[in-house]
Scaffold this motif. Structure first.
Motif, PDB file in Angstrom:
ATOM      1  N   ASP A 120       0.718  -1.226   0.076  1.00 31.55           N
ATOM      2  CA  ASP A 120      -0.018   0.018   0.098  1.00 31.55           C
ATOM      3  C   ASP A 120       0.856   1.165  -0.019  1.00 31.55           C
ATOM      4  O   ASP A 120       0.516   2.318  -0.442  1.00 31.55           O
ATOM      5  CB  ASP A 120      -0.750   0.068   1.279  1.00 31.55           C
ATOM      6  N   ASN A 145      -9.697   2.748  10.879  1.00 27.49           N
ATOM      7  CA  ASN A 145      -9.929   1.265  11.478  1.00 27.49           C
ATOM      8  C   ASN A 145     -10.645   1.483  12.817  1.00 27.49           C
ATOM      9  O   ASN A 145     -11.062   2.651  13.480  1.00 27.49           O
ATOM     10  CB  ASN A 145      -8.593   0.458  11.440  1.00 27.49           C
ATOM     11  N   LEU A 146     -10.817   0.320  13.510  1.00 24.72           N
ATOM     12  CA  LEU A 146     -11.731   0.368  14.561  1.00 24.72           C
ATOM     13  C   LEU A 146     -11.700   1.464  15.509  1.00 24.72           C
ATOM     14  O   LEU A 146     -12.465   2.268  15.728  1.00 24.72           O
ATOM     15  CB  LEU A 146     -11.693  -1.118  15.350  1.00 24.72           C
ATOM     16  N   GLU A 172      -5.911   1.679   6.964  1.00 25.68           N
ATOM     17  CA  GLU A 172      -6.072   0.701   7.981  1.00 25.68           C
ATOM     18  C   GLU A 172      -5.184   1.077   9.186  1.00 25.68           C
ATOM     19  O   GLU A 172      -4.357   2.077   9.160  1.00 25.68           O
ATOM     20  CB  GLU A 172      -5.851  -0.656   7.708  1.00 25.68           C
ATOM     21  N   THR A 218     -14.514  -4.502  10.722  1.00 28.30           N
ATOM     22  CA  THR A 218     -13.643  -5.682  10.858  1.00 28.30           C
ATOM     23  C   THR A 218     -13.423  -6.355   9.418  1.00 28.30           C
ATOM     24  O   THR A 218     -12.304  -6.502   8.928  1.00 28.30           O
ATOM     25  CB  THR A 218     -14.060  -6.658  11.977  1.00 28.30           C
ATOM     26  N   LYS A 220     -14.010  -5.160   6.525  1.00 32.44           N
ATOM     27  CA  LYS A 220     -13.347  -4.366   5.500  1.00 32.44           C
ATOM     28  C   LYS A 220     -11.990  -4.587   5.475  1.00 32.44           C
ATOM     29  O   LYS A 220     -11.529  -4.553   4.677  1.00 32.44           O
ATOM     30  CB  LYS A 220     -13.930  -2.898   5.592  1.00 32.44           C
ATOM     31  N   PHE A 221     -11.558  -4.532   6.797  1.00 30.27           N
ATOM     32  CA  PHE A 221     -10.090  -4.660   7.135  1.00 30.27           C
ATOM     33  C   PHE A 221      -9.618  -5.883   6.319  1.00 30.27           C
ATOM     34  O   PHE A 221      -8.688  -5.871   5.643  1.00 30.27           O
ATOM     35  CB  PHE A 221      -9.442  -4.592   8.559  1.00 30.27           C
ATOM     36  N   HIS A 251      -9.556  -6.062   2.810  1.00 26.37           N
ATOM     37  CA  HIS A 251      -8.634  -5.655   1.940  1.00 26.37           C
ATOM     38  C   HIS A 251      -7.258  -6.150   2.140  1.00 26.37           C
ATOM     39  O   HIS A 251      -6.331  -6.293   1.214  1.00 26.37           O
ATOM     40  CB  HIS A 251      -8.483  -4.128   2.568  1.00 26.37           C
ATOM     41  N   GLU A 252      -6.714  -6.792   3.152  1.00 27.46           N
ATOM     42  CA  GLU A 252      -5.598  -7.383   3.598  1.00 27.46           C
ATOM     43  C   GLU A 252      -5.387  -8.743   2.924  1.00 27.46           C
ATOM     44  O   GLU A 252      -4.269  -9.249   3.236  1.00 27.46           O
ATOM     45  CB  GLU A 252      -5.199  -7.197   5.137  1.00 27.46           C
TER      46      GLU A 252
END
Ligand code: FMN
Ligand code: SF4
Ligand code: FES
Lengths: 251, 473
Positions: A120, A137-138, A181, B334, B336-337, B340-341
């Motif tokens: 990325d 992210n969270l 992220e 969660t 989505k992460f 993506h990864e």
């Protein structure tokens, strides 16, 4: 089943949409980009590639750091660090930069490109002077990361939709804004990485300040920099004898 | 009132600690000198095994055992310190490297000495540029002091150490993907076995450990296994740097003995929920761990207690969600992460993360039907245990725990007005008699269509959003 191509199909002169059946969507990523140097692509010949001497030395020094320097064939361990060098020098992993690196490393440019596109942080398109990565992210999301990204987009004119899906350039092309992220700084939530340094917790109004400071070439929000933070639990001297009477480091 | 037990983070607030002279003024590198001069490498391996030190990177495997798996041959062996720290919620390695880089380097030199390793690497995530600079400086200082390089302190032991920056890919934290990234490839996990201890970097025996695991080594060698076992619980000895974040008053890293209660960590140290809020759920071990609820706050924070509660301690990262957080939306973040990864190598993970994400998007947008919840659950079951690495499981575990423990919230999202109208129209066109999901075998529709056929009919009747049309990522 092999796909049936019309007998008069001429791949050299065909338009991108001719490569797919009518009616199907065209994925631009598959039809644009650098034209390979040949098929199969060859390792660039040092005689054909102009490389600034300092760059060649820098790359060679990295290659020499890895134990695979002694292996048969082309040592590849240096690929990521070398792409970092190219990105730092040219602003992004430019096709010319990739060919230069490939020439010194003696691998194909396509190989380095395949590596660059996996990660990325390595960019194969222009990314502007400054990079702002906003964590969504969270932990950051819970504390307002989405709204912070909105604020950066509003200030810079970057497209919000694109910023949330890999990054978008500001209206003047100088600032890359990208939702990201978890950056490993959830204690700063909501936070952003600005030119590779971490800041937080940020308010939406900080987005405007940060962008103004970047444009003016000033230090970014010194009071919110991660480097300036202490431990969350503050200065705490343990009275536990197991700790105070132990040996080894940190005594 | 609970206090921290700072062993690794002791004096860490002193900026001197990041320099070699500061570290040495606090007793740093004394253990290395002693080890090289008078300690038998075998004794070190034995002590590490005896201490019960468990890996701090996620899996919690005994570090000493891993060292003892390395073959006793003259082959070139490698040590890779895993400083990729990309799991959402984890930020302890960042603190350890930034404040006390030499503690890690000393641990790596001693471990390499014990295992007969000649090349060591620190694989640090590319985003940690600041911390990588700190490490670069520290490694240079250590070379300057003769702690690294050829014939270290006249002992005849050689060690090269390279700081290798990654470039932004969570999957590179998986140990075999890390090896591929170090070899200059795309970071795709490898099939195991062979395990890295047998065949790792450049095909040689390789030890891979987390930053925090390696930071413990010089303390254990200096004080012995019994001293280390004096901290923590029987199965989880030692201290742990715990990252607490999310909806708490004082997010941050706190070093405690393993076995303190979650309540002590979340309320005592991190200050509890924000004013006027209540805790609804929390991930006890990073975003890959199944969520727990406030009813479980009095459990001890140890590997065994978290496993017994159906979750895991993982990297030791607690993310707290309060009553303002929508659990379906948290599940969507969660997924989505992980979508993506996912490196894309295995179908269950690549497709499973992607479809879970799309289905959860429908749930939060009020476009789902009750049967989607069962499909989500079954997709998770089909991911778990079916992939090369556990990235897929790392999404499946928390997502299924949320659907299970907070099913009413998901159903509520689905039963919203927009959603009810939507599912009624779908069911009508699919030939079902009511808006409720009827199991496949009892489908009354002509020909008893399968959920897949129903889904297709549904998709046919609406525009496909661009995000579903070619990935969107
Ligand atoms: C998808 C995935 C990501 C991981 N990320 C990390 C990481 O960022 N840091 C880490 O130390 N371990 C990570 N691990 C665990 C490593 O594979 C490995 O178990 C660990 O580095 C071993 O070190 P330890 O025994 O000291 O914990 C990850 C595992 C998986 C499957
Ligand atoms: S489980 Fe997912 S991330 Fe792991 S190897 Fe397979 S596709 Fe890649
Ligand atoms: S969630 Fe934003 S830094 Fe971790």
């Amino acid at each position: 089943m092999t796909p049936v191509m019309p007998s008069d199909f001429d791949p050299e002169n065909a338009a991108p949409e001719d490569f797919v059946s009518p009616g199907l969507p065209v994925d631009e990523a598959n039809t644009t980009g650098r034209v390979p140097l040949g098929d199969p692509e060859k390792i660039p010949d040092p005689a054909d590639v102009e490389i600034p001497e300092d760059l060649r030395e820098q790359i060679q020094a990295i290659v020499d750091k890895y134990p695979d320097r002694d292996h048969k064939g082309s040592p590849k361990s240096a690929a990521i660090p070398v792409l970092w060098i190219i990105q730092r020098r040219y602003g992004w992993c430019t096709p010319e930069g990739i060919v230069q690196a490939a020439c010194v490393m003696q691998v194909t440019p396509a190989y380095l490109e395949s590596v660059a596109t996996f990660y990325d942080l390595l960019r194969t398109s222009p990314q502007g002077e400054h990079q702002v990565l906003v964590c969504t992210n969270l932990a950051c999301w819970m504390r307002g990361g989405d709204e912070l990204l909105d604020a950066f987009c509003e200030k810079t004119g970057a497209d919000r939709e694109a910023a949330g899906h890999g990054g978008a350039l500001s209206a003047d092309g100088q600032v890359l804004v990208s939702g990201f992220e978890c950056l490993g700084a959830c204690d700063l939530a909501p936070m952003a990485s600005v030119d590779e340094r971490y800041f937080g917790p940020l308010e939406n109004a900080d987005a405007e300040t940060i962008v103004d400071q970047l444009e003016a070439g000033e230090e970014v929000l010194p009071e919110k920099a991660l480097e300036k933070r202490g431990l969350a639990g503050g200065v705490a001297e343990s009275s536990d004898p197991r700790v105070t009477e132990g040996k080894g480091p940190n005594r | 009132m609970i206090e921290e037990t700072r062993v690794l983070l002791r004096h860490a607030e002193d900026p001197k600690m990041a320099t070699i002279s500061g570290y040495e003024s606090y007793g740093g590198y004394e253990t290395l000198k002693k080890a090289l001069k008078e300690i038998d490498p075998e004794w070190i391996v034995g002590e590490l095994e005896e201490s019960g030190l468990r890996g701090r990177g996620g899996a919690g495997f005994s570090m000493g055992k891993k060292v003892s798996f390395l073959p006793h041959t003259d082959d070139a062996k490698y040590l890779c310190c895993n400083a990729d720290e990309s799991e959402p919620g984890a930020f302890k390695d960042r603190e350890l490297m930034q404040r006390n880089p030499h503690q890690l380097i000393e641990g790596m030199i001693i471990s390499s000495f014990a295992a007969g390793i000649g090349h060591a690497f620190i694989f640090i995530r590319g985003e940690y540029d600041d911390q990588a600079d700190v490490l670069d400086r520290a490694v240079e200082e250590a070379y300057g002091a003769g702690y690294l390089g050829k014939n270290i302190l006249g002992s005849g032991f050689d060690l090269e150490l390279v700081v290798h920056r990654g470039a932004g890919a969570y999957i590179c934290g998986e140990e075999t993907a890390l090896l591929d990234a170090l070899e200059g490839k795309r970071g795709n996990p490898r099939l195991k076995p062979p395990f890295p201890a047998v065949q790792g970097l450049y095909g040689g025996p390789t030890l891979i450990n987390n930053v925090e695991t390696l930071s413990n080594v010089s303390h254990i060698v200096a004080n012995g296994a019994d001293w280390f076992k004096g901290f923590g619980t029987e199965q989880s000895p030692g201290t742990k740097v715990v990252s607490v974040s999310g909806c708490v008053k004082r997010p941050g890293n706190y070093e405690v003995e393993l076995g303190v209660t979650l309540r002590d960590l979340i309320f005592g140290l991190a200050g509890g929920p924000l004013d006027g809020r209540e805790i609804k759920a929390f991930y006890p071990g990073g975003s890959s761990s199944p969520v727990l609820t406030p009813a479980e706050l009095d459990l001890p924070y140890s590997f065994e207690a978290m496993a017994e509660a159906g979750s895991m301690l993982g990297s030791g990262s607690i993310i707290v969600a309060d009553d303002s957080v929508s659990i379906p939306r948290m599940a969507k973040r969660t997924s989505k992460f992980y979508r993506h990864e996912s490196c894309g190598k295995c179908t269950p993970c690549r497709e499973g993360t992607s479809w879970t994400d799309k289905m959860l998007e429908r749930v939060v947008n009020g476009e789902a039907t009750p049967m989607d919840l069962d499909i989500i659950a079954s997709v998770q079951n089909n991911i778990m245990g079916n992939c090369l690495c556990v990235l897929g499981d790392a999404m499946a575990m928390p997502v299924s725990s949320m659907v299970k423990k907070f099913r009413d919230e998901f159903e509520e999202a689905i039963a919203s007005e927009a959603s009810a109208a939507w599912s009624a129209s779908v069911m009508e066109s699919a030939g079902a008699q009511s808006g409720r999901y009827v199991p496949d075998s009892q489908q009354p529709g002509p020909g008893g269509e399968s959920p897949e056929v129903i889904r297709r009919k549904r998709l046919a009747g609406r525009e496909i959003p661009s995000a579903m049309n070619g990935g969107g990522y």
